[in-house]
Design a protein around this motif. Structure first.
Motif, short mmCIF file in Angstrom:
data_model
loop_
_atom_site.label_atom_id
_atom_site.label_comp_id
_atom_site.label_asym_id
_atom_site.label_seq_id
_atom_site.Cartn_x
_atom_site.Cartn_y
_atom_site.Cartn_z
N GLU A 157 0.84 -0.59 -0.17
CA GLU A 157 -0.30 -0.25 0.11
C GLU A 157 0.79 1.62 -0.43
O GLU A 157 0.35 1.86 -0.66
CB GLU A 157 -1.00 -0.10 1.08
CG GLU A 157 -2.09 1.54 1.30
CD GLU A 157 -2.35 1.39 2.51
OE1 GLU A 157 -4.10 2.38 2.78
OE2 GLU A 157 -3.21 0.76 3.20
N ALA A 158 1.80 1.69 0.74
CA ALA A 158 2.30 2.66 0.85
C ALA A 158 3.65 2.84 -0.12
O ALA A 158 3.43 4.00 -0.71
CB ALA A 158 4.14 2.39 1.70
N LEU A 159 3.62 1.18 -1.20
CA LEU A 159 4.33 1.63 -2.54
C LEU A 159 3.70 1.80 -2.87
O LEU A 159 4.06 2.74 -3.93
CB LEU A 159 5.19 0.59 -2.66
CG LEU A 159 6.82 0.19 -1.73
CD1 LEU A 159 6.25 -1.86 -2.10
CD2 LEU A 159 7.13 0.50 -1.45
N SER A 160 2.30 1.93 -3.22
CA SER A 160 1.99 2.15 -4.65
C SER A 160 1.41 2.71 -4.72
O SER A 160 0.87 4.86 -5.29
CB SER A 160 0.33 1.31 -4.01
OG SER A 160 -0.05 1.63 -3.06
N PRO A 195 6.78 8.37 -8.05
CA PRO A 195 6.43 7.47 -8.37
C PRO A 195 5.70 6.36 -8.49
O PRO A 195 6.73 6.21 -6.88
CB PRO A 195 6.46 7.42 -10.14
CG PRO A 195 8.26 7.49 -9.94
CD PRO A 195 8.18 9.15 -8.59
N ALA A 196 5.24 5.42 -8.31
CA ALA A 196 4.65 4.38 -7.59
C ALA A 196 5.63 3.53 -7.59
O ALA A 196 6.17 3.30 -8.58
CB ALA A 196 3.43 4.05 -8.40
N ILE A 252 8.14 -4.18 -9.78
CA ILE A 252 9.66 -3.78 -10.17
C ILE A 252 10.36 -3.14 -10.36
O ILE A 252 11.43 -2.56 -9.95
CB ILE A 252 9.80 -5.38 -10.54
CG1 ILE A 252 10.12 -6.62 -9.66
CG2 ILE A 252 11.66 -5.16 -11.22
CD1 ILE A 252 10.02 -8.38 -9.73
N GLU A 253 9.74 -2.57 -12.11
CA GLU A 253 10.06 -1.32 -12.47
C GLU A 253 10.41 -0.34 -11.62
O GLU A 253 11.58 0.16 -11.82
CB GLU A 253 9.86 -1.04 -13.46
CG GLU A 253 9.48 -0.22 -14.31
CD GLU A 253 8.94 0.10 -15.28
OE1 GLU A 253 7.76 1.01 -15.47
OE2 GLU A 253 9.32 -0.16 -16.58
N GLY A 254 9.33 0.31 -10.94
CA GLY A 254 9.48 1.41 -9.70
C GLY A 254 10.22 0.96 -8.68
O GLY A 254 11.20 2.15 -8.43
#
Length: 164
Positions: free
Chosen positions: A84-87, A91-92, A96-98
């Motif tokens: 949730e925090a990462l989203s 940017p999100a 893996i890309e983020g």
């Protein structure tokens, strides 16, 4: 004296046998494809191999766990590594890309300022030696580890003081 030695030897043998059997069973947890499948991008998933999962865990422990034990952030307990925090980051960071992008060029949660001088990254490898040897594959597996953990330990990952 001989009998005492025999008793101690047998007891030690039984203990070590028990320990080896139980230790090998506890490490033998197989993660199925569903657990090993994580978002690569916002529209595409990837299934990590068991080897990538093991490597990601080892690299995370060696490189990141000083500040992120259990998915928390010791320097800012309000921001964990839970999905949730990462989203919610900009940017999100819930792919893996983020996360790989963040490990190369970390920014504040709102994405407005670089924090490469205070957060280990490839960009700041000159001041964070552990980042110097990380390859693109290493960053990928670390990101995969971060994204798999909520599936394995659920709310404990990023749960902070409640759990750790």
């Amino acid at each position: 004296m001989k009998n005492l030695f025999k008793i101690i030897s047998r007891s030690l043998f039984v203990f070590l046998t028990f320990f080896v059997i139980n230790a090998s069973n506890s490490n033998a947890i197989e993660l199925d494809d569903a657990i090993r499948t994580v978002p690569l991008t916002s529209t595409k998933n990837v299934t990590l191999t068991p080897e990538q999962v093991k490597r990601g865990k080892r690299l995370f422990i060696n490189t990141c766990s000083v500040c992120h034990t259990g998915g928390i952030t010791k320097t800012n307990p309000n921001v964990g590594l839970d999905t949730e925090a990462l989203s919610l980051a900009t940017p999100a960071r819930n792919t893996i890309e983020g996360l790989v992008d963040y490990l190369k060029n970390p920014t504040t949660f709102d994405g407005l300022e670089s924090i490469a001088e205070i957060h280990p990254s490839v960009k700041s490898a000159d001041i964070f030696p552990k980042m110097r040897t990380l390859t693109e594959d290493d960053l990928f597996t670390i990101a995969g580890h971060i994204l798999i953990q909520p599936k394995i330990v659920a709310e404990k990952w990023g749960g902070g003081k409640i759990y750790y």
